[in-house]
Design a protein around this motif. Structure first.
Motif, PDB file in Angstrom:
ATOM      1  N   GLN A 118       0.803  -1.213   0.000  1.00  0.00           N
ATOM      2  CA  GLN A 118       0.000   0.000   0.000  1.00  0.00           C
ATOM      3  C   GLN A 118       0.843   1.274   0.000  1.00  0.00           C
ATOM      4  N   PRO A 119       1.973   1.332   0.730  1.00  0.00           N
ATOM      5  CA  PRO A 119       2.785   2.553   0.633  1.00  0.00           C
ATOM      6  C   PRO A 119       3.263   2.832  -0.796  1.00  0.00           C
ATOM      7  N   ALA A 120       3.589   1.797  -1.553  1.00  0.00           N
ATOM      8  CA  ALA A 120       4.009   1.989  -2.948  1.00  0.00           C
ATOM      9  C   ALA A 120       2.839   2.486  -3.786  1.00  0.00           C
ATOM     10  N   ILE A 121       1.672   1.900  -3.597  1.00  0.00           N
ATOM     11  CA  ILE A 121       0.486   2.330  -4.354  1.00  0.00           C
ATOM     12  C   ILE A 121       0.192   3.798  -4.054  1.00  0.00           C
ATOM     13  N   THR A 122       0.255   4.171  -2.775  1.00  0.00           N
ATOM     14  CA  THR A 122       0.012   5.564  -2.381  1.00  0.00           C
ATOM     15  C   THR A 122       1.051   6.500  -2.999  1.00  0.00           C
ATOM     16  N   LEU A 123       2.313   6.089  -2.991  1.00  0.00           N
ATOM     17  CA  LEU A 123       3.371   6.891  -3.626  1.00  0.00           C
ATOM     18  C   LEU A 123       3.037   7.150  -5.084  1.00  0.00           C
ATOM     19  N   TYR A 124       2.731   6.105  -5.823  1.00  0.00           N
ATOM     20  CA  TYR A 124       2.452   6.274  -7.252  1.00  0.00           C
ATOM     21  C   TYR A 124       1.226   7.143  -7.477  1.00  0.00           C
ATOM     22  N   GLN A 125       0.191   6.982  -6.655  1.00  0.00           N
ATOM     23  CA  GLN A 125      -0.988   7.837  -6.800  1.00  0.00           C
ATOM     24  C   GLN A 125      -0.632   9.299  -6.538  1.00  0.00           C
ATOM     25  N   ARG A 126       0.168   9.557  -5.510  1.00  0.00           N
ATOM     26  CA  ARG A 126       0.611  10.936  -5.230  1.00  0.00           C
ATOM     27  C   ARG A 126       1.394  11.518  -6.395  1.00  0.00           C
ATOM     28  N   CYS A 127       2.095  10.654  -7.125  1.00  0.00           N
ATOM     29  CA  CYS A 127       2.898  11.096  -8.273  1.00  0.00           C
ATOM     30  C   CYS A 127       2.080  11.168  -9.564  1.00  0.00           C
ATOM     31  N   GLY A 128       0.783  10.927  -9.483  1.00  0.00           N
ATOM     32  CA  GLY A 128      -0.090  11.105 -10.650  1.00  0.00           C
ATOM     33  C   GLY A 128      -0.401   9.847 -11.440  1.00  0.00           C
ATOM     34  N   TYR A 129      -0.067   8.681 -10.922  1.00  0.00           N
ATOM     35  CA  TYR A 129      -0.344   7.422 -11.623  1.00  0.00           C
ATOM     36  C   TYR A 129      -1.771   6.977 -11.339  1.00  0.00           C
ATOM     37  N   GLN A 130      -2.390   6.384 -12.356  1.00  0.00           N
ATOM     38  CA  GLN A 130      -3.772   5.905 -12.259  1.00  0.00           C
ATOM     39  C   GLN A 130      -3.803   4.409 -12.535  1.00  0.00           C
ATOM     40  N   ARG A 131      -4.750   3.747 -11.925  1.00  0.00           N
ATOM     41  CA  ARG A 131      -4.911   2.308 -12.169  1.00  0.00           C
ATOM     42  C   ARG A 131      -5.341   2.054 -13.600  1.00  0.00           C
ATOM     43  N   CYS A 132      -4.905   0.911 -14.110  1.00  0.00           N
ATOM     44  CA  CYS A 132      -5.251   0.522 -15.476  1.00  0.00           C
ATOM     45  C   CYS A 132      -5.323  -1.004 -15.552  1.00  0.00           C
ATOM     46  N   ASP A 133      -5.701  -1.495 -16.708  1.00  0.00           N
ATOM     47  CA  ASP A 133      -5.722  -2.932 -16.959  1.00  0.00           C
ATOM     48  C   ASP A 133      -4.292  -3.430 -17.122  1.00  0.00           C
ATOM     49  N   PRO A 134      -4.090  -4.742 -16.993  1.00  0.00           N
ATOM     50  CA  PRO A 134      -2.749  -5.288 -17.250  1.00  0.00           C
ATOM     51  C   PRO A 134      -2.280  -4.916 -18.657  1.00  0.00           C
ATOM     52  N   PHE A 135      -0.987  -4.737 -18.803  1.00  0.00           N
ATOM     53  CA  PHE A 135      -0.378  -4.418 -20.088  1.00  0.00           C
ATOM     54  C   PHE A 135       0.665  -5.498 -20.372  1.00  0.00           C
ATOM     55  N   PRO A 136       1.051  -5.686 -21.642  1.00  0.00           N
ATOM     56  CA  PRO A 136       2.030  -6.731 -21.964  1.00  0.00           C
ATOM     57  C   PRO A 136       3.333  -6.498 -21.203  1.00  0.00           C
ATOM     58  N   PRO A 137       3.915  -7.526 -20.651  1.00  0.00           N
ATOM     59  CA  PRO A 137       3.651  -8.954 -20.822  1.00  0.00           C
ATOM     60  C   PRO A 137       2.756  -9.556 -19.749  1.00  0.00           C
ATOM     61  N   TYR A 138       2.041  -8.728 -18.982  1.00  0.00           N
ATOM     62  CA  TYR A 138       1.250  -9.209 -17.854  1.00  0.00           C
ATOM     63  C   TYR A 138      -0.123  -9.688 -18.267  1.00  0.00           C
ATOM     64  N   SER A 139      -0.683 -10.538 -17.421  1.00  0.00           N
ATOM     65  CA  SER A 139      -2.094 -10.908 -17.519  1.00  0.00           C
ATOM     66  C   SER A 139      -2.712 -10.615 -16.152  1.00  0.00           C
ATOM     67  N   GLU A 140      -3.997 -10.746 -16.061  1.00  0.00           N
ATOM     68  CA  GLU A 140      -4.704 -10.458 -14.815  1.00  0.00           C
ATOM     69  C   GLU A 140      -4.103 -11.291 -13.672  1.00  0.00           C
ATOM     70  N   ASP A 141      -3.852 -10.632 -12.544  1.00  0.00           N
ATOM     71  CA  ASP A 141      -3.327 -11.298 -11.355  1.00  0.00           C
ATOM     72  C   ASP A 141      -3.995 -10.644 -10.157  1.00  0.00           C
ATOM     73  N   PRO A 142      -4.718 -11.401  -9.342  1.00  0.00           N
ATOM     74  CA  PRO A 142      -5.424 -10.788  -8.207  1.00  0.00           C
ATOM     75  C   PRO A 142      -4.488 -10.155  -7.172  1.00  0.00           C
ATOM     76  N   LEU A 143      -3.206 -10.452  -7.250  1.00  0.00           N
ATOM     77  CA  LEU A 143      -2.245  -9.878  -6.315  1.00  0.00           C
ATOM     78  C   LEU A 143      -1.509  -8.673  -6.885  1.00  0.00           C
TER      79      LEU A 143
END
Length: 151
Positions: A118-143
């Motif tokens: 969560q601290p990493a997620i909060t950092l990225y949000q503070r820096c202007g990052y938004q959630r998105c769908d998986p991008f290559p080479p990733y696939s959906e991962d609940p973690l």
């Protein structure tokens, strides 16, 4: 005072920091959800790495961008030693990675992080990052949490 410097991907001090990050993440996620990038498998021209040093010159944090073509890059291996967290070093790392990406003609920066960081997620949000769908080479991962920012 903290200095951020660009460094070679096979630097010994970078390898030590990445090893600490790997050990930490292995306590949080199973191997199949640890999406670690092995720097030795990446061409030198496709990666930019940075290390943060304290006033004594000791390496205390790191980060990298992996250039993926299509004017996009992925943030990889952001880590700050625990005793240095809470000093806005994460913001310095992200800002420097964004600068390197822009200098490499990237218009989009993406990342994958874990739901237990969560601290990493909060950092990225503070820096202007938004959630998105998986991008290559990733696939959906609940973690996993996937994020991006237009530069």
């Amino acid at each position: 005072m903290f200095d951020v410097i660009e460094i070679e991907k096979d630097s010994e001090e970078l390898a030590i920091l990445v090893g600490e990050l790997d050990a930490f993440q292995s306590t949080l996620y199973p191997a199949e959800s640890n999406h670690c990038l092995d720097f030795s498998t990446v061409k030198e021209e496709d990666i930019r790495c940075i290390v943060v040093r304290d006033a004594k010159g000791d390496a205390i944090g790191c980060g990298a961008i992996f250039l993926q073509g299509d004017n996009a890059a992925e943030i990889k291996r952001v880590y700050i030693r625990p005793q240095y967290r809470g000093n806005k070093i994460g913001e310095k790392i992200v800002a420097n990675l964004e600068k390197l990406a822009a200098e490499s003609a990237c218009h989009v920066l993406r990342l994958e992080t874990g739901i237990h960081q969560q601290p990493a997620i909060t950092l990225y949000q503070r820096c202007g990052y938004q959630r998105c769908d998986p991008f290559p080479p990733y696939s959906e991962d609940p973690l996993s949490v996937f994020m991006y920012k237009a530069l």
